[in-house]
Design an enzyme around this catalytic site. Structure first.
Site, PDB file in Angstrom:
ATOM      1  N   CYS A  76      49.669  42.963  38.021  1.00 55.64           N
ATOM      2  CA  CYS A  76      50.116  41.939  37.340  1.00 55.64           C
ATOM      3  C   CYS A  76      50.926  42.401  36.266  1.00 55.64           C
ATOM      4  O   CYS A  76      50.754  43.455  35.423  1.00 55.64           O
ATOM      5  CB  CYS A  76      48.690  41.268  36.717  1.00 55.64           C
ATOM      6  SG  CYS A  76      48.115  39.913  37.820  1.00 55.64           S
ATOM      7  N   HIS A  77      51.877  41.671  36.032  1.00 57.96           N
ATOM      8  CA  HIS A  77      52.890  41.906  34.671  1.00 57.96           C
ATOM      9  C   HIS A  77      52.289  41.337  33.425  1.00 57.96           C
ATOM     10  O   HIS A  77      51.718  40.418  33.258  1.00 57.96           O
ATOM     11  CB  HIS A  77      54.363  41.273  34.942  1.00 57.96           C
ATOM     12  CG  HIS A  77      54.992  41.776  36.178  1.00 57.96           C
ATOM     13  ND1 HIS A  77      54.933  41.601  37.339  1.00 57.96           N
ATOM     14  CD2 HIS A  77      56.101  42.859  36.177  1.00 57.96           C
ATOM     15  CE1 HIS A  77      55.460  42.054  38.075  1.00 57.96           C
ATOM     16  NE2 HIS A  77      56.326  42.981  37.526  1.00 57.96           N
ATOM     17  N   MET A 113      47.561  33.990  38.321  1.00 57.19           N
ATOM     18  CA  MET A 113      46.634  34.980  38.092  1.00 57.19           C
ATOM     19  C   MET A 113      45.948  34.735  36.656  1.00 57.19           C
ATOM     20  O   MET A 113      44.771  34.668  36.516  1.00 57.19           O
ATOM     21  CB  MET A 113      47.099  36.241  38.171  1.00 57.19           C
ATOM     22  CG  MET A 113      47.479  36.558  39.779  1.00 57.19           C
ATOM     23  SD  MET A 113      46.390  35.968  40.682  1.00 57.19           S
ATOM     24  CE  MET A 113      44.935  37.053  40.402  1.00 57.19           C
ATOM     25  N   GLU A 114      46.883  34.267  35.566  1.00 57.39           N
ATOM     26  CA  GLU A 114      46.233  34.098  34.076  1.00 57.39           C
ATOM     27  C   GLU A 114      45.178  32.743  34.349  1.00 57.39           C
ATOM     28  O   GLU A 114      44.354  32.847  33.541  1.00 57.39           O
ATOM     29  CB  GLU A 114      47.539  33.980  33.174  1.00 57.39           C
ATOM     30  CG  GLU A 114      48.149  35.252  32.950  1.00 57.39           C
ATOM     31  CD  GLU A 114      48.933  35.974  34.047  1.00 57.39           C
ATOM     32  OE1 GLU A 114      49.459  37.115  33.895  1.00 57.39           O
ATOM     33  OE2 GLU A 114      49.271  35.351  35.115  1.00 57.39           O
ATOM     34  N   ASP A 128      26.238  34.008  31.468  1.00 56.63           N
ATOM     35  CA  ASP A 128      25.891  35.116  30.702  1.00 56.63           C
ATOM     36  C   ASP A 128      25.148  34.387  29.515  1.00 56.63           C
ATOM     37  O   ASP A 128      23.872  34.952  29.103  1.00 56.63           O
ATOM     38  CB  ASP A 128      26.910  35.874  30.072  1.00 56.63           C
ATOM     39  CG  ASP A 128      26.406  36.893  29.044  1.00 56.63           C
ATOM     40  OD1 ASP A 128      25.634  37.877  29.535  1.00 56.63           O
ATOM     41  OD2 ASP A 128      26.845  36.887  27.820  1.00 56.63           O
TER      42      ASP A 128
END
Length: 166
Positions: A76-77, A113-114, A128
């Site tokens: 990924c960039h 992707m972000e 969590d």
């Protein structure tokens, strides 16, 4: 099907050279959800979770994840994101939390992707923060809803068929 751009002709992994691509405004929207027991959703809604503000913490975690995507996913960039927005909606019908993220950049490569990373980590953070009261939670249906910009233009998931359209 398009050729896999992260593999060389001999099958070696590589980072795609985007230097010749035009800079365009690019946007991606992803979503997912975390399903839980009704009592867990009530605890989140009340703001009484022992670890603190579940939704506020998940929102910040999602934004941070989008900003660090290139550090966690190979090839990924690094991107100069202009906007990351994480929305969390409590949904009694699940019961659980629906998470949606928007990522935006003016750049030479997309921000899918972000957006996906923001949704994933927001869901994991919710897990969590309340796992002590509900270990039956399930994170599911994380996916891209739409993307725009770049040479391939606009893509929108066809919710009825589960496929993309342009």
């Amino acid at each position: 099907m398009n050729e896999l751009t992260h593999l060389s002709a001999s099958g070696e992994a590589r980072m795609v050279d985007v230097s010749q691509k035009d800079v365009t405004s690019r946007t991606a929207i992803a979503e997912g959800r975390i399903v839980m027991q009704p009592a867990t959703l009530a605890l989140i809604r009340s703001g009484d979770a022992k670890k603190g503000d579940v939704l506020g913490t998940a929102r910040i975690a999602g934004i941070m994840a989008a900003k660090r995507t290139h550090e966690l996913i190979p090839m990924c960039h690094p991107l100069l994101l202009s906007k990351v927005q994480v929305d969390l909606d409590l949904d009694d019908s699940l019961p659980g939390v629906r998470v949606r993220a928007l990522a935006k950049v003016a750049g030479q490569t997309g921000v899918e992707m972000e957006a996906l990373m923001a949704v994933s980590l927001a869901c994991l953070t919710i897990y969590d923060m309340v796992k002590a009261v509900d270990r039956f939670m399930v994170i599911e249906n994380i996916g891209l809803l739409e993307k725009s910009g770049g040479k391939s233009g606009t893509w929108i998931r066809d919710m009825a068929q589960g496929s993309g359209q342009t």
